[in-house]
Every structure is written in structure tokens, then in C-alpha cells.
Design an enzyme around this catalytic site. Structure first.
Site, mmCIF file in Angstrom:
data_model
loop_
_atom_site.group_PDB
_atom_site.id
_atom_site.type_symbol
_atom_site.label_atom_id
_atom_site.label_comp_id
_atom_site.label_asym_id
_atom_site.label_seq_id
_atom_site.Cartn_x
_atom_site.Cartn_y
_atom_site.Cartn_z
ATOM 1 N N LYS A 49 0.837 -1.211 0.000
ATOM 2 C CA LYS A 49 0.000 0.000 0.000
ATOM 3 C C LYS A 49 0.868 1.256 0.000
ATOM 4 O O LYS A 49 0.536 2.252 -0.648
ATOM 5 C CB LYS A 49 -0.941 -0.024 1.216
ATOM 6 C CG LYS A 49 -2.040 -1.080 1.080
ATOM 7 C CD LYS A 49 -2.749 -1.393 2.373
ATOM 8 C CE LYS A 49 -3.673 -2.593 2.187
ATOM 9 N NZ LYS A 49 -4.322 -3.046 3.425
ATOM 10 N N GLN A 93 -4.275 -1.844 9.656
ATOM 11 C CA GLN A 93 -4.149 -3.154 9.020
ATOM 12 C C GLN A 93 -4.723 -4.250 9.933
ATOM 13 O O GLN A 93 -4.358 -4.349 11.102
ATOM 14 C CB GLN A 93 -2.663 -3.426 8.709
ATOM 15 C CG GLN A 93 -2.414 -4.695 7.923
ATOM 16 C CD GLN A 93 -3.040 -4.669 6.523
ATOM 17 O OE1 GLN A 93 -2.965 -3.684 5.813
ATOM 18 N NE2 GLN A 93 -3.672 -5.761 6.146
ATOM 19 N N ASP A 116 -10.962 2.551 4.071
ATOM 20 C CA ASP A 116 -11.283 1.126 3.915
ATOM 21 C C ASP A 116 -12.801 0.909 3.863
ATOM 22 O O ASP A 116 -13.266 -0.183 3.548
ATOM 23 C CB ASP A 116 -10.716 0.316 5.098
ATOM 24 C CG ASP A 116 -9.397 -0.352 4.752
ATOM 25 O OD1 ASP A 116 -9.136 -0.566 3.558
ATOM 26 O OD2 ASP A 116 -8.633 -0.662 5.691
#
Ligand code: NAP
Length: 282
Positions: A49, A93, A116
Site C-alpha cells: 500500500k 491493518q 477502507d
């Protein structure tokens, strides 16, 4: 012979478009990435990412915290990032170490930085058909269908898996495009009788070899979201690719299918957040 949907090529295109659009902003978009603990797979995802951010001309700020980080410390960091004007998106994460309350952590992320799309507010907006951000993996699948000119309207769509991250939002996006959607899960009896009805079959289970040729209708579009390791340690999906490919009209490979698209759609969400913040703050 099915057409192989090239997720890698499309992801490169989406990232190039995102990078070009970001050049028109007053300042560079920024992503804060929080990584708690030493999970090697999570490390790989985070590095990927960060690389994507660089490729798109975005800033990335990594916050690597030790495995024994307390809930209070983690929430304190999120609060700080929520206020930081250089940070447009915050990504924590997953999975988190077991002692941390995942739902509380995700809920603490400011909803306008929730790239997200895991915050209940953004999940609700998605359900209502008025999303701010789109969840990256399902949005990546929709982008693939669009790019390859695969219509969803009126099609029978069967989604395997009902997780909050993939299965449920995937079904919702297909429904919003006028698909007739069935969601299957571990308690669904006679899975094959449902998968065989699918014009568009999306598998997001995580079981090697789950989808065999006899479970797929001739001419179906087969999207394999899963990322598994087979006995030889090789990355593969749920679909028996070589068996299913001759029956399908379109099929995604693993690797090189949905995975790269997920990463590209994250970049798109960061751009969306940055645009939103610049209109408001600059
Ligand atoms: P998850 O939370 O473990 O969900 C798996 C789902 O599959 C559950 O809903 C489960 O049903 C269902 N299931 C289990 N066995 C089944 C069976 N035999 N038949 C039908 N359904 C069954 O996983 P996830 O986070 O959604 O991820 C799914 C897969 O996608 C994993 O392989 C993951 O690595 C991959 N993934 C890939 C990407 C990408 O970018 N390509 C992104 C995210 C995830 P129950 O609800 O009844 O337990």
C-alpha cells in the site's frame, strides 16, 4: 475459452488515472497506515500500500506499533491522526492482535478518513445507496465488470461468503446495479445447485478448489476473490482455474485478478477523501 480478466493491467490503469487526478489538487493526498504487531502477511500488505501511494504521488505515514500495544495507546494515535490535516485516509491493518477490540478501533477512525469503508457510518451509506467511499475489494470487482463491458442488470449473481469486508458489500453493489443476488455461506445446503444458476459467480470463501467445473454454468462470469495457499505454498483462489476456465465466458486469475484491484481502489478512496478535505479546509 474464457476471457481472462487482467486485474493487474486494470489496476495499473486505475492508479495512473488516480495519480493524474491527484496532480490537480492543492496538496498531496496522505495515507496513515497503522500496523500493530509482526504478522509477516500484514507487513507485505502494508508495504504494498505504501508503494502504491508513492506511485500515485501520495504521502504515506507508517505507524508500526509493538504487538503488546494497549487499546488506549492505539485509540490515542487514531485520535491524533483524525486531527492531522496532512492525513486524508487512515488504515488500520487487520487482523489486530487478539487483545485489541477491532470494532472499537475501526469505529474510532474519523468517517471522512475511513478509506477502507469499514466504519458503520460508511457501511450505512453504502446500504442506503449513497456511498462516500466504496469498500475496496467489491469496488474492484465492479470496476472489472465495467471495464470488460459485463452487464449486471437482470443477471443472476451468486456471492459465496458473507463477511463484512467482502461478501456483504459485494452483494450490495451487485444489487445496486440491478443484479438479482443470492448470498451463500457455510450453512448453505447444496451450494452447487445455486452456483450453477449464476450468470455472475463471485467466490470469497478462502478454500482451495471449492469451485469446480460442474458447479459453473456454461458461459458464466467467474470472479475469484479468495487468496489461499495450496499444499505447495502457491497463491491460489477458491476456483479450480484450469477446470472452470473452459466453461466460463470471463474469469479472474489468482494472482493477478482481484488482489491488485483492491489496492488500486484504496488509492481511489484516498483521492476521494483528499478532494473532500481540500474543498473543506483549503
Ligand atoms: P471470512 O471472513 O473468513 O469469510 C469467509 C466466508 O465464507 C464466510 O461468510 C463463510 O461463511 C463462508 N464460507 C466458509 N465455508 C464455506 C463453504 N464451504 N461454502 C460457502 N461459504 C463458505 O473471509 P473474507 O475476509 O471475506 O475473505 C474471503 C477470501 O477472500 C479469503 O481467501 C481472503 O484471503 C480473500 N480476500 C481477498 C481480497 C483481495 O483483495 N483479493 C480481499 C479480502 C479478502 P460463514 O459466514 O457461515 O462462516
Amino acid at each position: 475459452m474464457a476471457i481472462r480478466i487482467d486485474g493487474k493491467a486494470l489496476a495499473d490503469k486505475v492508479k495512473a488515472q488516480t495519480a493524474a487526478a491527484a496532480k490537480g489538487l492543492l496538496r498531496r493526498p496522505g495515507l496513515a497506515v497503522i500496523l500493530v504487531g509482526n504478522d509477516p502477511a500484514s507487513r507485505v500488505y502494508v508495504t504494498g500500500k505504501e508503494k502504491d501511494c508513492t506511485a500515485c504521488g501520495f504521502l504515506s505515514f507508517e505507524h508500526a506499533l509493538p504487538e503488546d500495544t494497549s487499546q488506549e495507546t492505539l485509540l490515542g494515535l487514531i485520535e491524533e491522526l483524525n486531527r492531522d490535516p496532512q492525513v486524508d485516509g487512515i488504515l488500520c491493518q487487520l487482523p489486530l492482535p487478539r487483545h485489541l477490540d477491532e470494532a472499537a478501533v475501526l469505529n474510532a477512525i474519523a468517517r471522512d478518513k475511513d478509506v477502507d469503508c469499514f466504519h458503520p457510518y460508511n457501511v450505512g451509506r453504502l446500504m442506503a445507496g449513497d456511498p462516500v467511499f466504496l469498500p475496496c475489494t467489491p469496488a474492484g470487482v465492479m470496476e472489472m465488470l465495467r471495464e470488460y463491458g459485463i452487464p449486471v442488470r437482470g443477471k443472476r449473481c451468486v456471492v459465496l461468503g458473507r463477511s463484512n469486508i467482502v461478501g456483504k458489500p459485494m452483494a450490495m453493489l451487485l444489487l445496486q446495479q440491478d443484479g438479482t443476488v443470492t448470498i451463500c455461506h457455510s450453512r448453505t445446503p447444496d451450494l452447487a445447485s445455486l452456483t450453477r444458476q449464476a450468470d455472475i459467480l463471485v467466490s470469497a470463501v478462502g478454500r482451495v478448489g471449492l469451485i469446480t467445473a460442474d458447479m459453473v454454468k456454461e458461459g458464466a462470469v467467474v470472479i475469484d476473490v479468495a487468496m489461499n495457499r495450496n499444499e505447495a505454498g502457491k497463491l491460489c483462489g477458491d476456483v479450480d482455474y484450469s477446470g472452470v476456465e473452459p466453461r466460463a465466458s470471463y474469469i479472474t486469475p489468482v494472482p493477478g485478478g482481484v488482489g491488485p484491484m483492491t489496492r488500486a481502489m484504496l488509492m481511489k478512496n484516498i483521492l476521494t477523501a483528499a478532494r473532500h478535505h481540500q474543498v473543506r479546509n483549503d
